[in-house]
Design a protein around this motif. Structure first.
Motif, mmCIF file in Angstrom:
data_model
loop_
_atom_site.group_PDB
_atom_site.id
_atom_site.type_symbol
_atom_site.label_atom_id
_atom_site.label_comp_id
_atom_site.label_asym_id
_atom_site.label_seq_id
_atom_site.Cartn_x
_atom_site.Cartn_y
_atom_site.Cartn_z
ATOM 1 N N LEU A 41 -18.143 -37.130 34.725
ATOM 2 C CA LEU A 41 -16.979 -36.952 33.870
ATOM 3 C C LEU A 41 -17.417 -36.802 32.422
ATOM 4 C CD1 LEU A 41 -14.676 -39.642 35.473
ATOM 5 C CD2 LEU A 41 -14.338 -37.174 35.552
ATOM 6 N N SER A 42 -16.711 -35.974 31.706
ATOM 7 C CA SER A 42 -17.020 -35.700 30.309
ATOM 8 C C SER A 42 -15.701 -35.567 29.564
ATOM 9 C CB SER A 42 -17.804 -34.393 30.236
ATOM 10 O OG SER A 42 -17.953 -33.969 28.916
ATOM 11 N N ALA A 43 -15.649 -36.053 28.333
ATOM 12 C CA ALA A 43 -14.399 -35.989 27.574
ATOM 13 C C ALA A 43 -14.650 -35.466 26.164
ATOM 14 C CB ALA A 43 -13.754 -37.359 27.514
ATOM 15 N N THR A 44 -13.656 -34.788 25.627
ATOM 16 C CA THR A 44 -13.706 -34.318 24.249
ATOM 17 C C THR A 44 -13.151 -35.421 23.347
ATOM 18 O OG1 THR A 44 -11.476 -33.393 24.246
ATOM 19 C CG2 THR A 44 -13.266 -31.951 25.004
ATOM 20 N N GLN A 45 -13.279 -35.237 22.049
ATOM 21 C CA GLN A 45 -12.729 -36.204 21.110
ATOM 22 C C GLN A 45 -11.206 -36.234 21.174
ATOM 23 O OE1 GLN A 45 -14.444 -35.261 17.295
ATOM 24 N NE2 GLN A 45 -16.266 -36.480 17.725
ATOM 25 N N LYS A 46 -10.602 -35.163 21.658
ATOM 26 C CA LYS A 46 -9.149 -35.119 21.793
ATOM 27 C C LYS A 46 -8.676 -35.704 23.122
ATOM 28 C CE LYS A 46 -8.539 -31.237 18.694
ATOM 29 N NZ LYS A 46 -7.982 -29.905 18.498
ATOM 30 N N GLY A 47 -9.616 -36.224 23.924
ATOM 31 C CA GLY A 47 -9.254 -36.889 25.170
ATOM 32 C C GLY A 47 -9.135 -35.993 26.381
#
Length: 140
Positions: free
Chosen positions: A25-31
């Motif tokens: 799993l990977s997430a951006t700063q915007k969620g």
């Protein structure tokens, strides 16, 4: 001849190893959530509001807003992102889904619809592989 066999075995394990990479799993700063490979490269774009790790069947539950669906490891949508609930996978029995106030079932291995969500209630499967299905006010 032994060198050829050893080379073939090493090549085979190398190819299998490349295909067996775990997606994380990977997430951006915007969620927004997506998946990356072991090298840290984005494999499935970070476009989801909700995502689970891939199950043994090679499928993962993902969501946008309050709707959920299933994707495969290539990022293909296997089950459209339109369901209110998708129960956890059980390799022995179909998986229950819910759309609005109606329940249905999908194949736990492929994510294919077995029963369209048009039933008032579908119970979880018991230890004998049976489930209650209610249509209207009647158990069927």
């Amino acid at each position: 001849m032994e060198k050829k066999t050893l080379f073939f075995v090493m090549l085979l394990f190398g190819i299998l190893g490349m295909n067996a990479q775990e997606l994380k799993l990977s997430a951006t700063q915007k969620g927004k959530i997506g998946y990356r490979n072991d090298a840290g490269e984005v494999v499935i774009a970070e476009v989801y509001d909700y995502a689970e790790p891939f199950a043994a069947n090679g499928l993962a539950k993902v969501g946008k807003g309050k709707k959920y669906g299933l994707i495969d490891k290539a990022g293909n949508i296997v089950l459209p992102i339109k369901y209110d609930e998708i129960d956890p996978f059980n390799p022995k029995n179909p998986t229950r889904i819910k759309a609005g106030k109606s329940y249905g079932l999908i194949d736990s291995q492929r994510g294919a619809i077995l029963l369209e969500p048009k039933y008032a209630y579908v119970s979880r499967f018991n230890c004998y592989g049976l489930a209650w299905v209610k249509k209207g006010g009647t158990l069927v």
